[in-house]
Scaffold this motif. Structure first.
Motif, short mmCIF file in Angstrom:
data_model
loop_
_atom_site.label_atom_id
_atom_site.label_comp_id
_atom_site.label_asym_id
_atom_site.label_seq_id
_atom_site.Cartn_x
_atom_site.Cartn_y
_atom_site.Cartn_z
N LYS A 32 0.84 -1.21 0.00
CA LYS A 32 0.00 0.00 0.00
C LYS A 32 0.86 1.25 0.00
O LYS A 32 0.57 2.22 -0.70
CB LYS A 32 -0.92 0.02 1.23
N LEU A 33 1.93 1.21 0.78
CA LEU A 33 2.83 2.35 0.85
C LEU A 33 3.54 2.58 -0.47
O LEU A 33 3.66 3.72 -0.94
CB LEU A 33 3.85 2.12 1.98
N ASN A 78 2.47 1.72 -3.45
CA ASN A 78 1.47 2.25 -4.40
C ASN A 78 1.23 3.74 -4.16
O ASN A 78 1.10 4.51 -5.12
CB ASN A 78 0.16 1.48 -4.28
N ALA A 79 1.20 4.13 -2.89
CA ALA A 79 1.02 5.55 -2.58
C ALA A 79 2.20 6.35 -3.10
O ALA A 79 2.03 7.46 -3.64
CB ALA A 79 0.87 5.75 -1.07
N ASN A 118 1.81 6.92 -6.77
CA ASN A 118 0.80 7.95 -7.03
C ASN A 118 1.30 9.34 -6.71
O ASN A 118 0.92 10.30 -7.38
CB ASN A 118 -0.47 7.66 -6.23
N LEU A 119 2.14 9.47 -5.69
CA LEU A 119 2.66 10.78 -5.30
C LEU A 119 3.64 11.33 -6.33
O LEU A 119 3.61 12.51 -6.67
CB LEU A 119 3.36 10.70 -3.93
N GLY A 145 7.37 10.93 -3.50
CA GLY A 145 7.06 9.57 -3.94
C GLY A 145 8.27 8.66 -3.82
O GLY A 145 8.15 7.50 -3.41
N THR A 159 8.75 7.82 -0.19
CA THR A 159 7.72 6.87 0.23
C THR A 159 8.06 5.47 -0.28
O THR A 159 7.93 4.49 0.46
CB THR A 159 6.34 7.32 -0.28
N GLN A 160 8.52 5.38 -1.52
CA GLN A 160 8.87 4.07 -2.07
C GLN A 160 10.12 3.49 -1.39
O GLN A 160 10.20 2.28 -1.18
CB GLN A 160 9.07 4.16 -3.57
#
Length: 195
Positions: A52-53, A55-56, A59-60, A65, A68-69
């Motif tokens: 989920k993280l 994927n977020a 998207n960011l 992004g 986050t990845q």
């Protein structure tokens, strides 16, 4: 222990530094690695999966992004290694929750959750799976009228009992008792049974 987990996490950060986009230069910065470790633990307790993280992060886009990845990659690698070799409270609670979701009743047991002031998402999932069993579940929360949780728990208990006080198969009302104990400035406790 948390210290051992941090040492393992540092090793993973170092091993994965060439795959990291935003955090590839922090391997020698113990403070930054510890903050990432704390973030990964917070995400795990919040029941946010690495997928989920990731994927977020997609998207960011941009640097946020990438960060986050990177966190998602480190999170995935850390818990993958941990679950194959060791355990921690997140793994134990996940396993327990999964086991509970396959049960209908645990013989000769009633469950009581009393006097907690904070609860994370995985602990809530365990309580939710317990409340779906045919066993009796009692939840007792104490909050102080001057504390941060004074707005949260009365509403949480009312909603929680309304949504989870039914048998998962028959949908009949079951024994789910929610009690809110408020301690005021005059140190007098008021106890309210929600259902």
């Amino acid at each position: 222990s948390k210290e051992q987990g941090l040492l393992l996490f540092k090793k993973i950060v170092n091993d994965k530094k060439d795959e990291l986009k935003a955090f590839n230069k922090i391997t020698n910065n113990d403070g930054a690695v510890k903050k990432l470790f704390d973030a990964v633990n917070s995400l795990a307790e919040s029941d946010i999966t690495p997928q989920k993280l990731s994927n977020a992060g997609l998207n960011l886009g941009g640097i946020l992004g990438d960060k986050t990845q990177d966190i998602a990659l480190l999170y995935k690698e850390y818990y993958s290694f941990l679950s194959n070799n060791f355990t921690d409270k997140i793994i134990l609670l996940n396993d327990f929750s999964d086991w509970l979701s396959k049960q209908n009743k645990i013989e000769n047991c009633n469950f009581y959750f009393l006097d907690f002031s904070l609860i994370n998402a995985i602990e809530l999932r365990v309580i939710t799976n317990l409340s779906k069993l045919e066993n009796a579940v009692t939840i007792g929360v104490v909050c102080n009228e001057n504390s941060d949780n004074k707005r949260i728990y009365p509403r949480f208990l009312k909603d929680y009992c309304a949504n989870n006080g039914r048998n998962k198969k028959t949908k009949e009302r079951k024994r789910l008792i929610c009690i809110l104990s408020m301690q005021g400035s005059d140190t007098v406790r008021r106890t309210v049974r929600i259902n």
